[in-house]
Design an enzyme around this catalytic site. Structure first.
Site: not given
Length: 308
Positions: A100-104
């Site tokens: 999952l990317d940083k903002e997710s």
């Protein structure tokens, strides 16, 4: 036990990755280099990979509720927080299944089982991932249909298995594909900014009951459910006959050149989709392949000159 499966259970690589390691001559058993994929490993055998002995670990799978702001990485050159900062030392050797990317935020699995990683990540296995998405503008049923129909992006063709709205600003999207930042990218090309993205389900496993930053260890019975679960088939509504020939949605030039306020940003500025068959090409007919035709003779010409 076959050698590739043994290496997978040791956490060296997935089964396919283990096959490449074996064929590369990097594995030895009892001092003998092995390149035969069908080799069986006995309990008393000493297996060495790249000069280091390996042994099977106790299979371990944990579910983590990843908070926003954490990287799916073992370390970061900028000293940002990673998911391993949320875990005790005994779990530091586990690898994350997908990312999952940083903002997710939301559900993330970590394991030392390569076969489980392959089962959940590879699109051919059909493991579903469900996401809850909050956007900056009201959604429509037409947008949901476009997500399912698919579109060309800079990462390739992207589509959702299913998509439905909870409210005007919140929707659920189910994926089997694993393109980088796929949901943010698809919605970006449709004119939306993702304000919150949460993974709520992987296969049969739901996020419910797991607090942010919390984790739990899955039982062997729960892990086996990922392998016994039949690949899910997309439940798509039938389209009217007039719409069956529609081509996949492609982002408009305006959407491709638009700069986002925050969040997702394409890797290539000014990315433009490939020309579709529906795009206007002008009145000039396309030339046929093959050798060029002869140029017609001018009015005053009497034909080709004769050589004497």
């Amino acid at each position: 036990m076959r050698l590739n499966r043994y290496l997978s259970q040791c956490g060296v690589a997935s089964r396919r990755g283990a096959e490449e390691i074996i064929l590369g001559g990097r594995v030895s058993i009892n001092g003998h280099i092995i390149k035969e994929l069908a080799t069986q490993v006995q309990p008393e055998d000493k297996v060495v990979v790249d000069g280091s002995p390996v042994r099977t670990e106790t299979p371990l799978v944990i579910a983590l509720n990843k908070p926003k702001g954490y990287l799916c990485s073992r370390g970061d050159t900028h000293e940002r927080m990673t998911i391993y900062d949320l875990l005790p030392g005994k779990f530091q050797n586990l690898h994350h299944v997908g990312r999952l990317d940083k903002e997710s935020e939301g559900l993330l699995l970590l394991t030392n089982r390569g076969d489980l990683s392959h089962r959940l990540i590879h699109p051919s296995q059909g493991a579903e991932k469900e996401y809850e998405v909050v956007v900056d503008q009201p959604l429509t049923t037409e947008v949901m249909a476009k997500l399912v129909k698919g579109m060309m992006t800079e990462e390739g063709f992207a589509r959702a298995e299913r998509a439905w709205m909870d409210t005007a600003y919140r929707a659920h999207i189910v994926l089997k594909m694993g393109l980088k930042r796929q949901i943010r990218m698809m919605l970006y090309y449709l004119g939306y900014e993702v304000e919150r993205l949460t993974r709520t389900r992987i296969g049969w496993l739901q996020l419910k009951g797991l607090p942010k930053g919390g984790w739990k260890e899955l039982t062997p019975t729960e892990v086996e459910r990922f392998f016994k679960e039949a690949p899910a088939k997309p439940a798509l509504a039938r389209k009217p006959a007039a719409e069956k020939e529609d081509k996949p949605e492609r982002p408009s030039p305006a959407a491709a050149s638009r700069k986002p306020k925050t969040g997702f940003k394409p890797k290539r500025e000014g990315f433009k989709p490939r020309r579709s068959e529906e795009s206007p090409r002008g009145d000039k007919p396309r030339s046929r392949s093959g050798p060029p035709g002869r140029r017609p003779a001018s009015k005053g010409s009497k034909g080709p000159r004769k050589r004497f």
